[in-house]
Motif scaffolding. Structure first.
Motif, PDB file in Angstrom:
ATOM      1  N   SER A   1     -12.120  -8.084  -8.086  1.00  0.00           N
ATOM      2  CA  SER A   1     -10.837  -7.255  -7.895  1.00  0.00           C
ATOM      3  C   SER A   1     -10.574  -7.406  -6.663  1.00  0.00           C
ATOM      4  O   SER A   1     -11.333  -7.533  -5.647  1.00  0.00           O
ATOM      5  N   LYS A   2      -9.110  -7.229  -6.622  1.00  0.00           N
ATOM      6  CA  LYS A   2      -8.508  -6.910  -5.267  1.00  0.00           C
ATOM      7  C   LYS A   2      -8.771  -5.375  -4.811  1.00  0.00           C
ATOM      8  O   LYS A   2      -8.928  -4.696  -5.847  1.00  0.00           O
ATOM      9  N   PRO A   3      -8.784  -4.959  -3.528  1.00  0.00           N
ATOM     10  CA  PRO A   3      -8.945  -3.771  -3.365  1.00  0.00           C
ATOM     11  C   PRO A   3      -7.560  -2.828  -3.647  1.00  0.00           C
ATOM     12  O   PRO A   3      -6.396  -3.374  -3.654  1.00  0.00           O
ATOM     13  N   HIS A   4      -7.647  -1.585  -4.078  1.00  0.00           N
ATOM     14  CA  HIS A   4      -6.774  -0.786  -4.494  1.00  0.00           C
ATOM     15  C   HIS A   4      -6.818   0.388  -3.900  1.00  0.00           C
ATOM     16  O   HIS A   4      -7.976   1.046  -3.470  1.00  0.00           O
ATOM     17  N   ASP A   5      -5.708   1.020  -3.734  1.00  0.00           N
ATOM     18  CA  ASP A   5      -5.593   2.638  -3.264  1.00  0.00           C
ATOM     19  C   ASP A   5      -5.812   3.413  -4.470  1.00  0.00           C
ATOM     20  O   ASP A   5      -6.049   3.198  -5.664  1.00  0.00           O
ATOM     21  N   ASP A   6      -5.716   4.722  -4.095  1.00  0.00           N
ATOM     22  CA  ASP A   6      -5.849   5.811  -4.978  1.00  0.00           C
ATOM     23  C   ASP A   6      -4.896   6.025  -6.387  1.00  0.00           C
ATOM     24  O   ASP A   6      -5.290   6.308  -7.411  1.00  0.00           O
ATOM     25  N   ASN A   7      -3.811   5.269  -6.064  1.00  0.00           N
ATOM     26  CA  ASN A   7      -2.833   5.242  -7.165  1.00  0.00           C
ATOM     27  C   ASN A   7      -2.788   3.785  -7.889  1.00  0.00           C
ATOM     28  O   ASN A   7      -1.836   3.533  -8.959  1.00  0.00           O
ATOM     29  N   GLY A   8      -3.669   2.834  -7.706  1.00  0.00           N
ATOM     30  CA  GLY A   8      -3.830   1.561  -8.321  1.00  0.00           C
ATOM     31  C   GLY A   8      -3.064   0.623  -7.789  1.00  0.00           C
ATOM     32  O   GLY A   8      -2.813  -0.632  -8.232  1.00  0.00           O
ATOM     33  N   ASN A   9      -2.660   0.742  -6.456  1.00  0.00           N
ATOM     34  CA  ASN A   9      -1.552  -0.188  -5.897  1.00  0.00           C
ATOM     35  C   ASN A   9      -2.625  -1.083  -5.090  1.00  0.00           C
ATOM     36  O   ASN A   9      -3.249  -0.836  -4.395  1.00  0.00           O
ATOM     37  N   VAL A  10      -2.447  -2.616  -5.251  1.00  0.00           N
ATOM     38  CA  VAL A  10      -3.150  -3.404  -4.483  1.00  0.00           C
ATOM     39  C   VAL A  10      -2.923  -3.349  -2.972  1.00  0.00           C
ATOM     40  O   VAL A  10      -1.747  -3.132  -2.552  1.00  0.00           O
ATOM     41  N   GLU A  11      -4.058  -3.229  -2.314  1.00  0.00           N
ATOM     42  CA  GLU A  11      -3.857  -3.184  -0.844  1.00  0.00           C
ATOM     43  C   GLU A  11      -4.301  -4.342  -0.035  1.00  0.00           C
ATOM     44  O   GLU A  11      -4.389  -4.162   1.189  1.00  0.00           O
ATOM     45  N   GLY A  12      -4.852  -5.580  -0.646  1.00  0.00           N
ATOM     46  CA  GLY A  12      -5.019  -6.481   0.042  1.00  0.00           C
ATOM     47  C   GLY A  12      -4.886  -7.708  -0.629  1.00  0.00           C
ATOM     48  O   GLY A  12      -4.604  -8.035  -1.720  1.00  0.00           O
TER      49      GLY A  12
END
Length: 79
Positions: free
Chosen positions: A20-31
């Motif tokens: 997976s790509k890294p996600h924030d607490d809201n499920g948004n891709v961060e990288g």
């Protein structure tokens, strides 16, 4: 097939290993890189599956992360 799509940026295998790509607490891709997750959780910091080591390894593509997972943690198929 052992890989399943959860989101376009998050895939998992039958044994719950993942790419997976890294996600924030809201499920948004961060990288813009991919991570390879083991099929288990451990507190052993010397284990290659520990979260500190997972977050250190980065892959340019989903396929590369999946290949690493398949090589490092082979899927055990019941006989």
């Amino acid at each position: 097939m052992s890989w399943h799509k959860h989101f376009e940026s998050s895939w998992y295998r039958d044994d719950h290993a993942g790419a997976s790509k890294p996600h924030d607490d809201n499920g948004n891709v961060e990288g813009n890189y991919w991570l390879a997750w083991p099929p288990y959780i451990t507190d052993d910091t010397s284990d290659i599956g520990h979260v500190s080591k997972v977050m250190r390894r980065r892959f340019k593509s989903r396929e590369a992360a999946m290949a690493y997972v398949d090589k490092t943690w082979p899927l055990e198929v019941p006989a």
